[in-house]
Motif scaffolding. Structure first.
Motif, short mmCIF file in Angstrom:
data_model
loop_
_atom_site.label_atom_id
_atom_site.label_comp_id
_atom_site.label_asym_id
_atom_site.label_seq_id
_atom_site.Cartn_x
_atom_site.Cartn_y
_atom_site.Cartn_z
N PRO A 654 -24.77 -64.69 -15.99
CA PRO A 654 -26.11 -64.34 -16.40
C PRO A 654 -26.87 -65.33 -15.66
N TYR A 655 -26.70 -66.29 -15.23
CA TYR A 655 -27.60 -67.46 -14.55
C TYR A 655 -27.68 -67.58 -13.16
N HIS A 656 -26.73 -67.04 -12.26
CA HIS A 656 -26.73 -67.12 -11.01
C HIS A 656 -27.21 -65.73 -10.28
N ARG A 657 -27.68 -65.69 -9.35
CA ARG A 657 -28.23 -64.34 -8.57
C ARG A 657 -27.59 -64.40 -7.26
N MET A 658 -26.66 -63.96 -6.70
CA MET A 658 -26.30 -63.86 -5.26
C MET A 658 -26.49 -65.02 -4.56
N ASN A 659 -26.39 -66.34 -5.31
CA ASN A 659 -26.53 -67.68 -4.69
C ASN A 659 -27.85 -68.10 -4.38
N LYS A 660 -28.81 -67.39 -4.75
CA LYS A 660 -30.31 -67.58 -4.61
C LYS A 660 -30.69 -68.95 -5.25
#
Length: 779
Positions: A654-660
């Motif tokens: 829930p805290y990562h977004r596609m390595n952004k």
């Protein structure tokens, strides 16, 4: 909530100690000091608030930025945004991370050029800073050389098919624009095109559903605010929630019933439920009669194939009585819905995922779940005239495409091309890309005999090797000295480590005088103001980069005044005159324009974009293209054959977004490495306990070391790990070498392999989870 320096030191476990500060802690404190600016900053420094639209993920919530002395100190949800963040003024942890990303000391701040001609994971690029003019000149020279000597098709864009990237691709004249959808949602796109004649909808009115039947669906566990809020609202109103998932996901943990289904067998359950609903006359007869085509063919199909609950039980292990009971409950509920999004079972995870996605659409259609309260809506999005062609007609005189043979082989999959933008766009196939580059390098033709050709220039925008299965095969091809690689990103990436030129892009917090729209939970038309802090350091937006490169190639020919175009579009949507300021208008109206009509006026489901104009339970398009017109059971590609083999599933935290936000020090503190989640019975076989490390091997030929977490909430024959770890770019001082890359466990597909599955996998999905891994033992 503000974190004071003394609280931070206490939280970090170093208060009152005299120690040598580690590089990671030094990096953390630099970012912390920028954000905090001293304990009393709020009492005497100028404070302002700005409206924007979060771009960390594509849920695209309206947000408010709090700036103190020009520095973003807080990001909160916009209470005026009723649809994305529920009007609660809240955003998720990923959105909150943007202010730390913005001031990350490792952020890309200026254009960089490689000086080390050797490429590899262990080769230091030897970066030197260069000017934007030098960068644009260098890139344009390489593109020009490729076009003049061999042709535009020798330029490849790893780009999403949105307006600005497509303008760049079309100006070049290359057919090669490739993005990640074959590992994310291409099956949904093609199934919706084949069945409903529209793009896949991400507008699910979960909050009004009375029964949620989920298959691998876990968007509430991914911090997708619109779907999390909708799910919680439905649960609070008493909706029954049933989840089929090999692991106890966040969504499953909040469900009334959880079935730990064998991975890749959900299709059997849905086919059996369809048979029960049809044979027991539980379907919405009036809805089916008015809006569906092919019901008689479907009824005959599920019965002739023997898709009974007992048959399904023999495949998936779920008791037939439960399958039958849930089918009856689902059909009898007032507003039932089987939600879908991206990387759920309908996503391209298994070879039979396309058939599952088609079957799930049919299941929803039988209970009337499209274009009604508590179901799927076709997104209501504002038209944003003028089009690029109308705004600058002389700037879109594009050259003809340099053929239709593509490096990734998509030209061999016509249904995919037809489904995406009516054949006028492409999305491509990451899983095929390494195979295509290898074919070109070796002079090996495609399976149909068409010649391959080598790529000379690659432009990659906001993609990383983590988006690819078995990424080392791609890394090897990108190290080819004949390929000139340009990487555009906000922060260092693995692909960037291999680049010849790196261009620093502005983060969404920096975008200003612009607008955003979204198809997420779009029950009515809305438009957001994007009024950020402006470009920091020596960074540019992507549209400015496109103009810069194209102007070096063809001065003025394709130059677009994107700022003026966007302002004109904002005026047209709001209804302002040609001299009125849309930015000022939006600032005065809580940063959002809406045309609220609720409930939406249902679209005519008897006038869809299918051959019959209806929802096609029997797809004429699939039949015409030589595919199975109705979903047919196909088994998994790979089964366990030994006790030390396990099915593998992956999870996006829930805290990562596609390595952004891969380099966020607070997020990395939450979980510094990914884990191997394993059932106690399986762990006991190898003497493993929580905190141990285990050796695992994958079909890609890699042996990896990963930390173990023993949990009861997973099948004994299945393991799970998370996405977003295992970075090899040494300029990521927080994320470097933490955990493993889950892509190293997952084999890529070749063009030949996808063609063998094409009769029933019309979407050329990657089937990346259709595999097993081995546990070798305790490390």
């Amino acid at each position: 909530m503000a974190i004071r320096r003394r609280d931070f030191l206490k939280w970090a476990g170093i208060g009152g100690l005299s120690i040598t500060v580690s590089p990671l802690l030094s990096h953390t404190m630099k970012a912390f000091n920028i954000l905090q600016g001293g304990e009393a900053y709020a009492y005497y420094l100028p404070t302002e608030f700005k409206y924007s639209m979060c771009g960390t993920c594509d849920n695209n919530c309206g947000v408010i930025l709090k700036l103190v002395d020009g520095v973003v100190k807080e990001i909160s949800g916009n209470p005026a945004d009723e649809l994305s963040s529920g009007g609660q003024g809240k955003i998720c942890v990923k959105g909150q991370s943007a202010m730390r990303n913005l001031y990350d000391p490792d952020l890309l701040k200026k254009p960089l050029k490689r000086t080390n001609l050797n490429k590899g994971k262990d080769e230091d690029p030897g970066w030197v800073a260069i000017s934007w003019d030098e960068a644009f000149t260098l890139i344009a020279e390489r593109i020009r050389n490729a076009i003049d000597t061999v042709g535009p098709r020798f330029v490849l864009g790893l780009l999403r098919p949105t307006e600005v990237p497509m303008h760049f691709v079309d100006a070049i004249g290359t057919p090669n624009q490739v993005c990640h959808v074959d590992t994310c949602y291409i099956t949904h796109d093609v199934a919706w095109w084949a069945t409903l004649g529209v793009n896949k909808s991400r507008t699910l009115e979960l909050e009004e559903a009375t029964y949620l039947l989920c298959f691998g669906y876990d968007m509430p566990g991914k911090s997708k605010m619109a779907q999390l809020n909708g799910f919680l609202a439905a649960r609070g109103k008493g909706a029954k929630i049933v989840v089929f998932d090999p692991r106890l996901s966040v969504t499953a943990n909040m469900a009334d019933e959880w079935f730990a289904i064998k991975p890749g067998t959900d299709l059997a359950v849905v086919l059996a439920m369809i048979q029960v609903i049809i044979n027991e006359n539980l379907y919405n007869a009036a809805y089916v009669s008015s809006y569906c085509y092919g019901f008689d063919e479907l009824a005959a199909h599920v019965n002739s194939q023997g898709y009974t609950p007992e048959w399904a039980e023999s495949i998936c292990g779920i008791p037939a009585d439960d399958i039958r009971r849930i089918a009856r409950e689902f059909a009898a509920s007032e507003r039932p819905l089987s939600p879908a999004y991206k990387r759920d079972v309908g996503g391209p995870l298994y070879a039979n995922s396309f058939s599952f996605c088609q079957a799930q659409i049919i299941l929803n259609a039988l209970v009337g779940a499209f274009e009604r309260v508590g179901g799927f809506w076709i997104p209501r999005m504002p038209a944003t005239p003028p089009s690029l062609a109308a705004f600058a007609p002389s700037k879109v005189n594009y050259p003809p495409k340099d053929g239709n043979i593509r490096v990734d082989g998509q030209h061999l999959f016509p249904s995919v091309t037809k489904a995406i933008g009516g054949g006028k766009k492409s999305k491509g196939n990451f899983s095929h890309l390494a195979d295509g580059l290898r074919r070109a390098r070796l002079g090996e033709p495609f399976p149909d005999g068409t010649p391959s050709y080598p790529v000379k220039v690659i432009i990659s925008h906001s993609y990383d090797s983590h988006s690819f299965p078995n990424p080392d095969t791609l890394v090897a091809e990108l190290c080819n000295p004949d390929i000139f690689l340009v990487v555009i990103d906000t922060i260092p990436s693995n692909i960037g480590w291999l680049a010849d030129v790196v261009l620093p892009e502005t983060w969404w917090v920096e975008i200003k005088n612009n607008f955003g729209t979204t198809d997420q939970h779009s029950l009515w038309n809305r438009m957001y103001l994007r009024d950020g802090v402006g470009a920091l350091w020596d960074r540019k937006g992507f549209s400015a980069m496109v103009n810069g490169i194209l102007n070096k190639l063809w001065p003025g020919q394709f130059d677009i005044d994107w700022g003026t175009l966007n302002l004109q579009r904002m005026r047209n949507v709001i209804g302002l005159g040609p001299t009125e300021d849309p930015v000022a208008w939006l600032r005065a109206h809580n940063g959002i324009w809406e045309n609220k009509v609720y409930p939406p006026i249902p679209q005519n489901l008897a006038n869809l974009g299918t051959p019959s104009k209806k929802i096609e339970l029997y797809s004429q398009r699939l039949a015409q293209d030589g595919h199975e017109p109705m979903p047919v059971w196909h088994p998994k590609l790979t089964e366990r054959s030994a006790a030390d083999e396990f099915y593998v599933v992956t999870n996006h935290t829930p805290y990562h977004r596609m390595n952004k936000n891969r380099n966020d020090y607070l997020i990395m503190d939450l979980q510094p490495e990914n884990l191997l989640y394993i059932h106690p019975d399986a762990a006991a076989m190898f003497g493993l306990k929580t905190g141990d490390y285990a050796w695992i091997s994958s079909p890609t030929g890699k042996t990896l070391k990963i930390r173990v977490k023993v949990i009861k909430g997973i099948r004994p024959d299945t393991v799970m790990t998370e996405h977003g770890y295992g970075h090899f770019n040494r300029n990521l001082r927080v994320a470097f070498n933490k955990g493993i890359n889950d892509g190293d466990l997952l084999p890529e597909s070749t063009v030949s392999e996808s063609l063998r599955r094409y009769p029933y996998n019309a979407a050329m999905g990657s089937a990346i989870l259709d595999t097993v891994i081995r546990i070798l033992g305790k490390a």
